[in-house]
Design an enzyme around this catalytic site. Structure first.
Site, PDB file in Angstrom:
ATOM      1  N   ARG A   1      38.489  43.846  42.459  1.00  0.00           N
ATOM      2  CA  ARG A   1      38.827  45.056  43.207  1.00  0.00           C
ATOM      3  C   ARG A   1      37.550  45.858  43.429  1.00  0.00           C
ATOM      4  O   ARG A   1      36.726  45.982  42.525  1.00  0.00           O
ATOM      5  CB  ARG A   1      39.820  45.914  42.423  1.00  0.00           C
TER       6      ARG A   1
ATOM      7  N   TYR B   1      40.000  38.562  48.052  1.00  0.00           N
ATOM      8  CA  TYR B   1      40.348  38.584  46.631  1.00  0.00           C
ATOM      9  C   TYR B   1      41.668  39.326  46.384  1.00  0.00           C
ATOM     10  O   TYR B   1      41.989  40.319  47.046  1.00  0.00           O
ATOM     11  CB  TYR B   1      39.226  39.237  45.808  1.00  0.00           C
TER      12      TYR B   1
ATOM     13  N   LYS C   1      48.495  46.235  43.933  1.00  0.00           N
ATOM     14  CA  LYS C   1      48.058  47.589  43.592  1.00  0.00           C
ATOM     15  C   LYS C   1      48.204  48.544  44.795  1.00  0.00           C
ATOM     16  O   LYS C   1      48.551  49.712  44.629  1.00  0.00           O
ATOM     17  CB  LYS C   1      46.604  47.592  43.127  1.00  0.00           C
TER      18      LYS C   1
ATOM     19  N   HIS D   1      51.409  51.882  36.323  1.00  0.00           N
ATOM     20  CA  HIS D   1      50.646  50.693  35.939  1.00  0.00           C
ATOM     21  C   HIS D   1      51.070  50.312  34.522  1.00  0.00           C
ATOM     22  O   HIS D   1      50.322  50.496  33.560  1.00  0.00           O
ATOM     23  CB  HIS D   1      49.156  51.041  36.025  1.00  0.00           C
TER      24      HIS D   1
ATOM     25  N   SER E   1      43.481  47.591  33.193  1.00  0.00           N
ATOM     26  CA  SER E   1      43.415  46.151  33.455  1.00  0.00           C
ATOM     27  C   SER E   1      42.533  45.458  32.416  1.00  0.00           C
ATOM     28  O   SER E   1      41.517  45.996  31.998  1.00  0.00           O
ATOM     29  CB  SER E   1      42.844  45.896  34.852  1.00  0.00           C
ATOM     30  N   ALA E   2      42.960  44.258  32.005  1.00  0.00           N
ATOM     31  CA  ALA E   2      42.222  43.419  31.048  1.00  0.00           C
ATOM     32  C   ALA E   2      42.153  44.026  29.655  1.00  0.00           C
ATOM     33  O   ALA E   2      41.236  43.754  28.893  1.00  0.00           O
ATOM     34  CB  ALA E   2      40.824  43.100  31.558  1.00  0.00           C
ATOM     35  N   CYS E   3      43.141  44.863  29.296  1.00  0.00           N
ATOM     36  CA  CYS E   3      43.198  45.451  27.954  1.00  0.00           C
ATOM     37  C   CYS E   3      44.395  44.949  27.151  1.00  0.00           C
ATOM     38  O   CYS E   3      44.813  45.595  26.193  1.00  0.00           O
ATOM     39  CB  CYS E   3      43.231  46.974  28.030  1.00  0.00           C
TER      40      CYS E   3
ATOM     41  N   ASP F   1      52.654  44.196  34.440  1.00  0.00           N
ATOM     42  CA  ASP F   1      51.626  44.994  35.120  1.00  0.00           C
ATOM     43  C   ASP F   1      52.126  46.289  35.747  1.00  0.00           C
ATOM     44  O   ASP F   1      51.443  47.295  35.681  1.00  0.00           O
ATOM     45  CB  ASP F   1      50.957  44.140  36.202  1.00  0.00           C
TER      46      ASP F   1
ATOM     47  N   ARG G   1      41.364  34.550  37.530  1.00  0.00           N
ATOM     48  CA  ARG G   1      42.795  34.857  37.475  1.00  0.00           C
ATOM     49  C   ARG G   1      43.679  33.623  37.531  1.00  0.00           C
ATOM     50  O   ARG G   1      43.295  32.584  38.042  1.00  0.00           O
ATOM     51  CB  ARG G   1      43.158  35.744  38.676  1.00  0.00           C
TER      52      ARG G   1
END
Length: 621
Positions: free
Chosen positions: A87, A235, A244, A264, A286-288, A311, A405
């Site tokens: 992003r 992407y 999103k 989110h 994101s990614a946590c 998500d 991803r």
């Protein structure tokens, strides 16, 4: 604004699947005006069928855009241009007449709570990009539903795109195709226009056969017109416009107007050994670890976790006062690195078929690989990196991109919740905030009230991740894990959340904050995480039931000694895990206050409103 196109349309695109006559009038007008502007050679109206999907995948394989992964059933690998991997927040904007409708105007520098672009600047940017941008390509008409068809909480969209990768991915991530057009009828829909920005013939060769135009990338949202316009990136988050862009930025604005919440957040169901079940929603950047938590295998005997979504959550109070949530998505677009049989066995099971992988490494026997997969390579098996070159550990680079991803159907998840497509949604009894905090923040605490919980969400901070273009492990403010996704002014967003407490008969969920990532002095994690996080969920579950003990601290309620089930866990330094340092929190409060003052959340009045205030005899508030 984009120019209004003439009523007498003139385009030569050939319709190669479907019929314009079959489209609802407003959809047809959108398609025809966009074809007039973008000038594709062909128009393909997507029906969402298996046959159509197979043809698109075969076509992309023939073009070298994706590669079949022979080790799995119907799995594919795409490698993008290295300039198109995440992003791009710096090129993601919201267009409104007044800047304050989109972002609080900061005292210095650009806003950290979204990016605004004026209508005039956007019109110039639009006219410099879109005319003729699809020449030589096919415009795909993608009808999609965010949320289960037939749910009163669902919303419709039409995405026009010149990327077959987007079509195949949208088929996984949304309900897509002819059934959506039939359900839509003459109803409202969000207009989504996307182009990779590479008309044919090409002016320069593609990298990895991946069309994109990084120099001119722009992802724009026009909430007043219910439109999303994206150019230059193929992407995921920039091109799968239901994700999103629609499900958070546009939907959060719709939610404010219509009295609900677009967040989110993952949604999970948790059942205790007695068979009692509760649903929680959780917001992490994101990614946590959202996907890991949503698909957790609990370590506690007799407890069960089931996944509704990993998500995004759309939540609305029903007539009985229950906060009901749906997952508006149909698939998972998960971060691959770090996903393994140890960290997320259910994700590993989910992605074994019908999955599109992007920017992971490929094994020479036709499989996938990434950092943290925790599976040794078989003797003689070699790796090709995400940059499409032979890879070895000593190369100094990762074999998979940190934001690589997997795009996979949610229905394949072995612990998908039986009610995940329930039209009325599932009842949310707890909301969890959290992020990566190496120091200072305890494992879990409970907010004192709904209002305090809203503050806890507003004060969220976390180490930056690879999901956007940020670099380095800086601690970033990320209120509600929505910092890149707010669809309107954050001050008004907070007021909207606070207003939920005034809802008649509203059963407000308890609000918690968690931190799985606290480290000791040597940099080791203090908490084992993953399946052991069920111990924290157990305490929350019992708190909702009024059964678990807690003690009051200056930041909220933490588990009373012995209230957190640590049986069989071994040596855990609970003193350090729950230490609340006065020095740390005084500094934390300073940082939060400074942030909220520099990004002034109360300054939601427009210039026009200030002028009116100044012209009256009484001073402005």
């Amino acid at each position: 604004m984009p120019p209004q196109l003439p009523s007498s349309l003139n385009f030569s695109a050939k319709v190669i699947q479907g019929s314009l006559d079959s489209l609802p009038q407003a959809v047809r007008a959108f398609v025809e005006s966009s074809a007039e502007l973008c000038q594709p050679d062909h128009i393909h109206i997507c029906d969402g069928s298996d046959g159509e999907n197979r043809k698109l995948l075969d076509q992309m394989e023939a073009q070298g855009m994706i590669k079949r992964l022979r080790k799995y059933h119907n799995c594919w690998l795409a490698l993008t241009d290295p300039r198109d991997v995440a992003r791009i927040e710096s090129k993601t904007v919201i267009i409104t007449q007044e800047q304050r409708d989109t972002v609080p105007i900061p005292k210095t520098g650009p806003s950290q709570l979204g990016r605004w672009m004026s209508e005039e600047d956007f019109e110039k940017a639009f006219n410099a990009r879109f005319p003729g941008c699809m020449k030589g390509r096919t415009m795909y008409v993608v009808p999609f539903s965010m949320g289960p068809l037939g749910s009163p909480l669902s919303k419709f969209g039409i995405e026009l795109t010149d990327s077959p990768y987007v079509v195949a991915s949208m088929r996984i991530m949304t309900r897509m195709g002819t059934p959506v057009l039939e359900a839509l009828g003459a109803g409202e829909f969000v207009k989504c226009l996307h182009s990779v920005g590479c008309p044919l013939p090409l002016k320069k060769p593609l990298v990895n056969n991946w069309p994109c135009n990084p120099e001119l990338t722009l992802i724009a949202h026009l909430p007043n017109r219910r439109e999303i316009i994206s150019f230059g990136s193929g992407y995921g988050g920039n091109s799968l416009l239901g994700k999103k862009c629609f499900a958070l930025r546009i939907a959060s604005r719709l939610a404010k107007e219509e009295g609900w919440l677009a967040e989110h957040m993952l949604i999970l169901g948790i059942t205790n050994p007695k068979g009692q079940k509760k649903y929680f929603a959780a917001a992490f950047p994101s990614a946590c670890g959202k996907t890991n938590l949503a698909m957790m295998n609990p370590s506690l005997p007799g407890w069960k976790i089931e996944c509704v979504g990993d998500d995004i959550a759309w939540m609305k109070f029903d007539q009985q006062g229950n906060l009901r949530a749906i997952n508006p998505e149909n698939g998972f677009f998960g971060v691959a690195p770090g996903t393994s049989v140890k960290t997320n066995p259910n994700a590993i099971k989910t992605i074994q078929k019908n999955t599109i992988f992007t920017n992971v490494a490929e094994t020479s026997d036709g499989g996938v690989y990434w950092e943290g997969i925790d599976q040794p390579l078989a003797p003689g098996v070699k790796l090709t990196s995400w940059k499409n070159s032979e890879w070895a550990p000593q190369d100094g680079e990762t074999c998979a991109h940190p934001n690589s991803r997997f795009c996979t159907p949610a229905s394949q998840c072995p612990i998908i919740d039986p009610a995940w497509e329930s039209p009325e949604g599932v009842p949310i009894e707890g909301i969890i905030f959290g992020g990566r905090r190496p120091a200072g923040v305890p494992l879990v605490y409970e907010a004192l009230s709904w209002q305090h919980g809203v503050f806890v969400g507003a004060a969220m901070r976390s180490e930056a991740t690879a999901a956007a273009e940020h670099k380095g492990k800086v601690i970033m403010h990320d209120p509600f894990a929505m910092r890149p996704f707010f669809g309107y002014n954050f001050g008004k967003y907070l007021a909207h959340w606070l207003s939920m407490a005034q809802r008649p008969a509203a059963k407000l969920p308890k609000i918690f904050h968690v931190n799985w990532f606290r480290k000791d002095q040597e940099g080791r994690f203090l908490w084992p995480g993953f399946g052991e996080n069920s111990r924290v969920l157990e305490w929350m579950f019992n708190r909702v039931n009024g059964e678990a003990a807690a003690k009051l601290t200056p930041i909220g309620y933490v588990p009373e000694e012995g209230a957190l089930n640590l049986k069989g866990l071994g040596d855990v330094n609970t003193k350090e895990l729950f230490d609340i340092s006065k020095d740390f929190w005084e500094k934390e409060v300073e940082d939060i206050q400074k942030y909220l003052e520099e990004q002034p959340v109360r300054s939601a009045r427009s210039k026009r409103q200030r002028d009116v205030s100044a012209s009256t005899t009484s001073p402005p508030p």
